[in-house]
Design a protein around this motif. Structure first.
Motif, PDB file in Angstrom:
ATOM      1  N   ASN A  10      12.885  -6.130  -2.839  1.00 21.38           N
ATOM      2  CA  ASN A  10      11.530  -5.694  -2.459  1.00 21.38           C
ATOM      3  C   ASN A  10      11.124  -5.612  -0.945  1.00 21.38           C
ATOM      4  O   ASN A  10      10.972  -4.876  -0.412  1.00 21.38           O
ATOM      5  CB  ASN A  10      10.277  -6.662  -3.073  1.00 21.38           C
ATOM      6  N   SER A  11      11.602  -6.667  -0.308  1.00 18.33           N
ATOM      7  CA  SER A  11      11.492  -6.743   1.103  1.00 18.33           C
ATOM      8  C   SER A  11      12.146  -5.958   1.950  1.00 18.33           C
ATOM      9  O   SER A  11      11.591  -5.049   2.727  1.00 18.33           O
ATOM     10  CB  SER A  11      11.794  -8.183   1.669  1.00 18.33           C
ATOM     11  N   VAL A  12      13.507  -5.534   1.763  1.00 11.74           N
ATOM     12  CA  VAL A  12      14.231  -4.529   2.323  1.00 11.74           C
ATOM     13  C   VAL A  12      13.706  -3.224   1.884  1.00 11.74           C
ATOM     14  O   VAL A  12      13.823  -2.272   2.787  1.00 11.74           O
ATOM     15  CB  VAL A  12      15.681  -4.779   2.441  1.00 11.74           C
ATOM     16  N   ARG A  13      13.592  -2.816   0.599  1.00  8.05           N
ATOM     17  CA  ARG A  13      13.312  -1.846   0.349  1.00  8.05           C
ATOM     18  C   ARG A  13      11.872  -1.202   1.013  1.00  8.05           C
ATOM     19  O   ARG A  13      11.768  -0.062   1.481  1.00  8.05           O
ATOM     20  CB  ARG A  13      13.163  -1.453  -1.132  1.00  8.05           C
ATOM     21  N   GLU A  14      11.072  -1.917   1.157  1.00 10.54           N
ATOM     22  CA  GLU A  14       9.581  -1.730   1.375  1.00 10.54           C
ATOM     23  C   GLU A  14       9.617  -1.716   3.062  1.00 10.54           C
ATOM     24  O   GLU A  14       8.711  -1.076   3.763  1.00 10.54           O
ATOM     25  CB  GLU A  14       8.543  -2.812   1.187  1.00 10.54           C
ATOM     26  N   ALA A  15      10.370  -2.468   3.502  1.00 17.22           N
ATOM     27  CA  ALA A  15      10.591  -2.489   5.042  1.00 17.22           C
ATOM     28  C   ALA A  15      11.050  -1.076   5.587  1.00 17.22           C
ATOM     29  O   ALA A  15      10.687  -0.779   6.563  1.00 17.22           O
ATOM     30  CB  ALA A  15      11.602  -3.753   5.354  1.00 17.22           C
ATOM     31  N   LEU A  16      12.069  -0.707   4.662  1.00 13.89           N
ATOM     32  CA  LEU A  16      12.672   0.731   5.192  1.00 13.89           C
ATOM     33  C   LEU A  16      11.516   1.650   4.999  1.00 13.89           C
ATOM     34  O   LEU A  16      11.280   2.678   5.995  1.00 13.89           O
ATOM     35  CB  LEU A  16      13.939   0.896   4.216  1.00 13.89           C
ATOM     36  N   GLN A  17      10.962   1.660   4.016  1.00 14.47           N
ATOM     37  CA  GLN A  17       9.975   2.524   3.980  1.00 14.47           C
ATOM     38  C   GLN A  17       8.797   2.569   4.896  1.00 14.47           C
ATOM     39  O   GLN A  17       8.371   3.685   5.249  1.00 14.47           O
ATOM     40  CB  GLN A  17       9.208   2.592   2.417  1.00 14.47           C
ATOM     41  N   LYS A  27      -1.803   6.495   5.188  1.00 12.71           N
ATOM     42  CA  LYS A  27      -0.457   6.037   5.470  1.00 12.71           C
ATOM     43  C   LYS A  27      -0.347   4.359   5.928  1.00 12.71           C
ATOM     44  O   LYS A  27       0.258   3.753   5.352  1.00 12.71           O
ATOM     45  CB  LYS A  27       0.070   6.866   6.246  1.00 12.71           C
ATOM     46  N   LEU A  28      -1.257   4.445   6.754  1.00 12.72           N
ATOM     47  CA  LEU A  28      -1.183   3.027   7.342  1.00 12.72           C
ATOM     48  C   LEU A  28      -1.884   1.859   6.393  1.00 12.72           C
ATOM     49  O   LEU A  28      -1.278   0.773   6.545  1.00 12.72           O
ATOM     50  CB  LEU A  28      -2.533   2.954   8.953  1.00 12.72           C
ATOM     51  N   ALA A  29      -2.907   2.344   5.676  1.00 12.16           N
ATOM     52  CA  ALA A  29      -3.235   1.278   4.557  1.00 12.16           C
ATOM     53  C   ALA A  29      -2.290   0.899   3.590  1.00 12.16           C
ATOM     54  O   ALA A  29      -1.882   0.112   3.176  1.00 12.16           O
ATOM     55  CB  ALA A  29      -4.451   1.885   3.960  1.00 12.16           C
ATOM     56  N   ASP A  30      -1.497   2.054   3.152  1.00 18.57           N
ATOM     57  CA  ASP A  30      -0.334   1.953   2.323  1.00 18.57           C
ATOM     58  C   ASP A  30       0.740   1.152   2.946  1.00 18.57           C
ATOM     59  O   ASP A  30       1.462   0.242   2.132  1.00 18.57           O
ATOM     60  CB  ASP A  30       0.240   3.157   1.827  1.00 18.57           C
ATOM     61  N   MET A  31       1.043   1.219   4.141  1.00 17.83           N
ATOM     62  CA  MET A  31       2.156   0.360   4.827  1.00 17.83           C
ATOM     63  C   MET A  31       1.483  -0.976   4.621  1.00 17.83           C
ATOM     64  O   MET A  31       2.385  -1.923   4.579  1.00 17.83           O
ATOM     65  CB  MET A  31       2.481   0.977   6.271  1.00 17.83           C
ATOM     66  N   TYR A  66       3.342  -4.378   3.095  1.00 19.50           N
ATOM     67  CA  TYR A  66       3.633  -5.519   3.871  1.00 19.50           C
ATOM     68  C   TYR A  66       2.963  -6.799   3.476  1.00 19.50           C
ATOM     69  O   TYR A  66       3.777  -7.794   3.089  1.00 19.50           O
ATOM     70  CB  TYR A  66       3.131  -5.192   5.175  1.00 19.50           C
ATOM     71  N   GLU A  67       1.733  -6.831   3.015  1.00 25.29           N
ATOM     72  CA  GLU A  67       1.208  -7.843   2.622  1.00 25.29           C
ATOM     73  C   GLU A  67       1.527  -8.555   1.214  1.00 25.29           C
ATOM     74  O   GLU A  67       1.673  -9.505   1.049  1.00 25.29           O
ATOM     75  CB  GLU A  67      -0.484  -7.918   2.768  1.00 25.29           C
ATOM     76  N   LYS A  68       1.822  -7.538   0.379  1.00 28.94           N
ATOM     77  CA  LYS A  68       2.520  -7.884  -1.071  1.00 28.94           C
ATOM     78  C   LYS A  68       3.701  -8.553  -0.672  1.00 28.94           C
ATOM     79  O   LYS A  68       3.964  -9.684  -1.495  1.00 28.94           O
ATOM     80  CB  LYS A  68       2.394  -6.520  -1.713  1.00 28.94           C
ATOM     81  N   GLY A  69       4.485  -7.928   0.198  1.00 29.09           N
ATOM     82  CA  GLY A  69       5.639  -8.764   0.315  1.00 29.09           C
ATOM     83  C   GLY A  69       5.606 -10.231   0.898  1.00 29.09           C
ATOM     84  O   GLY A  69       6.612 -10.910   0.565  1.00 29.09           O
ATOM     85  N   ALA A 102      10.695  -7.004  10.522  1.00 35.10           N
ATOM     86  CA  ALA A 102      10.941  -5.881  11.122  1.00 35.10           C
ATOM     87  C   ALA A 102       9.858  -4.697  10.790  1.00 35.10           C
ATOM     88  O   ALA A 102       9.635  -3.949  11.354  1.00 35.10           O
ATOM     89  CB  ALA A 102      12.430  -5.329  10.644  1.00 35.10           C
ATOM     90  N   ALA A 103       9.604  -5.004   9.511  1.00 36.02           N
ATOM     91  CA  ALA A 103       8.467  -4.176   8.987  1.00 36.02           C
ATOM     92  C   ALA A 103       7.333  -4.210   9.760  1.00 36.02           C
ATOM     93  O   ALA A 103       6.436  -3.204  10.124  1.00 36.02           O
ATOM     94  CB  ALA A 103       8.124  -4.388   7.641  1.00 36.02           C
ATOM     95  N   ARG A 104       6.901  -5.482  10.026  1.00 34.66           N
ATOM     96  CA  ARG A 104       5.554  -5.801  10.831  1.00 34.66           C
ATOM     97  C   ARG A 104       5.846  -5.132  11.952  1.00 34.66           C
ATOM     98  O   ARG A 104       4.830  -4.489  12.710  1.00 34.66           O
ATOM     99  CB  ARG A 104       5.313  -7.419  10.762  1.00 34.66           C
ATOM    100  N   SER A 105       6.798  -5.254  12.718  1.00 33.24           N
ATOM    101  CA  SER A 105       7.168  -4.764  14.209  1.00 33.24           C
ATOM    102  C   SER A 105       6.756  -3.187  14.150  1.00 33.24           C
ATOM    103  O   SER A 105       6.170  -2.546  14.962  1.00 33.24           O
ATOM    104  CB  SER A 105       8.430  -4.954  14.754  1.00 33.24           C
TER     105      SER A 105
END
Length: 388
Positions: A326-333, A288-292, A296-299, A257-260
Motif C-alpha cells: 500500500n505505502s509504495v503504490r500510493e506514494a508513487l501515485q 486532486k490534492l484532497a485525494d492525495m 497519504y493519511e490512510k497510509g 517521500a509521498a509527503r514531500s
C-alpha cells in the motif's frame, strides 16, 4: 516545524512524547543535513559518507535494537525516523535500513555473542558499515534458488558465488552473506570485506537511488573460519526475518517521500497562477490534492497500526506485506499527481518530485515486488500458495 499536511490531520496526537522526540530529531537532521546537498548528490551519483557518523550520533543506526550500544527505541519511533529520512531522500532511509534492519538485525537475531560484541557496537556508532548479501543476478524474488555455495574445507568454510543489488557493499566493512551449504541449507556468514576473494563493484548507470550505493558482489574462494557462520540461522527463515524488519521501515519511509511530493504540490497550488487565480482555487486541483491527502493519511494510519502491532509482538508477515504494498503504490501515485500539478517545472530539480518518483520505482522493486506481496496476501486470504 509544522507541515501543511499536519494542520489538517493531527497524527501527532496519537504519538507519545518520546516518539515525537525521535520524529523531530530526524526531521531536523533531514532538513539541515540532507536537503541542502541532496539534489547535487543525486545529480552527481554521490553517496555522502560523511553523514554516517552524524546519523550514528543521533542514535538512528540500529535504533530499534537493544543492547550493544543500540538505542532500544520502539517500532513506531523507528518508523517515524524512516519516514522523515525518506522525506528527504529514499537513499538515506535505505542506508539506515541496510545498516540497521538488515546487517545489524541479522547479527542481533542470529549471531553468536562474539559476533554481536565484535560488530554491533561499531555499526551502531557508525565506525563500521554493514551490508546484506541475499539477492543474486538471476532474480531476487526466489531466494530459494540461490546459487552461492558454502562448502566445508577442513575446519573452514569456503564461499563462492555472485550477488547483485547489494546496498553499501563497496564501502562496507562487514557483509552478512547468505549461501547454501553442502546439504542445500541456507546459512548466513559474517564476512569481513577485507577477506581475500570478496569484491564489490558499484552498479553504474542507475537512474534511481543515485545518492545511494548498490553493488555487484563476487565471492571467489572466500575462506572463513568455522565461527563465521551465524549460529541462529538455518533455512530461509533467517534472511526473511531480517527482510521483514526492512519492509516494515519501508511502510513508513515510502510515505515520507509521498509527503514531500504532496507538500510541493500544496505549495505550488497556492502560488502558481493560471487564468488570473492560483491553481489551488480550481475545483479539479483541490479534488486532486484532497485525494492525495486522503491516501497519504490512510497510509500513515496503517503504518501506525502496524507499528503498535509490532510493539506487542503481534505483527505478521502478511500484515507487513499489506503495508509495504500500500505505502509504495500510493506514494508513487501521489508523486505522479504532484508532478502533473507542478506542470513542466515538475520535471526539474527545482522540486523534489521527479527525484522521489525515480527513487520510489526502486523502492517498489526491492524487499519484495508488488506481485510478491500480492501473493503473500493471497496466500493469507485463501490458504493456497501461488508462488510457482
Amino acid at each position: 516545524m509544522t507541515l501543511l499536511v499536519d494542520t489538517v490531520f493531527d497524527l501527532d496526537a496519537l504519538l507519545t512524547d518520546e516518539e515525537r522526540g525521535w520524529q523531530q530529531r530526524a526531521r531536523a537532521f533531514a532538513t539541515e543535513r540532507i536537503l541542502p546537498v541532496i539534489e547535487d548528490d543525486f545529480e552527481n551519483a554521490h553517496f555522502r559518507r560523511s553523514l554516517v557518523p552524524e546519523l550514528a550520533a543521533e542514535g538512528f543506526l540500529g535504533m530499534h535494537l537493544s543492547g550493544y550500544g543500540c538505542a532500544g527505541a520502539g517500532a513506531v519511533a523507528y518508523g517515524l525516523v524512516c519516514h522523515e529520512l525518506e522525506a528527504a531522500d529514499s537513499g538515506w532511509r535505505t542506508f539506515v535500513s541496510v545498516q540497521g534492519s538488515l546487517a545489524m538485525s541479522a547479527l542481533h537475531k542470529h549471531g553468536s555473542e562474539e559476533q554481536k560484541s565484535e560488530w554491533l557496537p561499531r555499526l551502531a556508532q557508525g565506525e563500521a558499515i554493514g551490508c546484506f548479501g541475499l539477492t543474486e543476478p538471476a532474480g531476487g524474488s526466489d531466494p530459494a534458488a540461490m546459487t552461492t555455495r558454502a562448502r566445508r574445507d577442513g575446519g573452514d568454510w569456503v564461499l563462492d558465488g555472485v550477488k547483485r543489488w547489494i546496498g553499501l557493499a563497496s564501502i562496507a566493512d562487514v557483509a552478512v552473506i547468505w549461501a547454501k551449504d553442502d546439504d542445500d541449507v541456507v546459512r548466513g556468514f559474517v564476512v569481513p570485506t577485507s577477506t581475500p576473494g570478496f569484491a564489490a563493484t558499484p552498479i553504474a548507470g542507475k537512474l534511481s537511488m543515485r545518492a545511494s550505493i548498490q553493488c555487484d558482489v563476487v565471492l571467489d574462494g572466500v575462506r572463513l573460519p568455522a565461527e563465521a557462520v551465524l549460529p541462529g540461522a538455518q533455512g530461509l527463515s533467517g534472511p526473511f526475518a531480517c527482510l521483514n524488519e526492512a519492509r516494515y521501515g519501508i511502510v513508513w519511509g515510502a510515505l515520507g517521500a509521498a509527503r514531500s511530493c504532496l507538500e510541493a504540490a500544496l505549495g505550488r497550488a497556492r502560488t502558481r497562477e493560471v487564468f488570473g487565480a492560483p491553481i489551488g482555487a480550481r475545483q479539479l486541483v483541490q479534488g486532486k490534492l484532497a485525494d492525495m491527502f486522503v491516501e497519504y493519511e490512510k497510509g500513515m494510519l496503517l503504518a501506525l497500526h502496524l507499528g503498535r502491532l509490532k510493539e506487542r509482538g503481534a505483527l505478521t508477515p502478511a500484515q507487513i506485506s499489506a503495508g509495504k504494498l500500500n505505502s509504495v503504490r500510493e506514494a508513487l501515485q501521489i508523486a505522479r499527481e504532484a508532478r502533473a500539478l507542478l506542470g513542466g517545472d515538475g520535471v526539474t530539480s527545482a522540486f523534489p518530485v521527479m527525484r522521489h518518483l525515480a527513487n520510489l520505482e526502486s523502492v517498489r522493486t526491492y524487499e519484495g515486488t508488488d506481485e510478491i506481496h500480492q501473493l503473500v496476501l493471497g496466500r493469507a486470504l485463501t490458504g493456497i500458495a501461488a508462488f510457482s
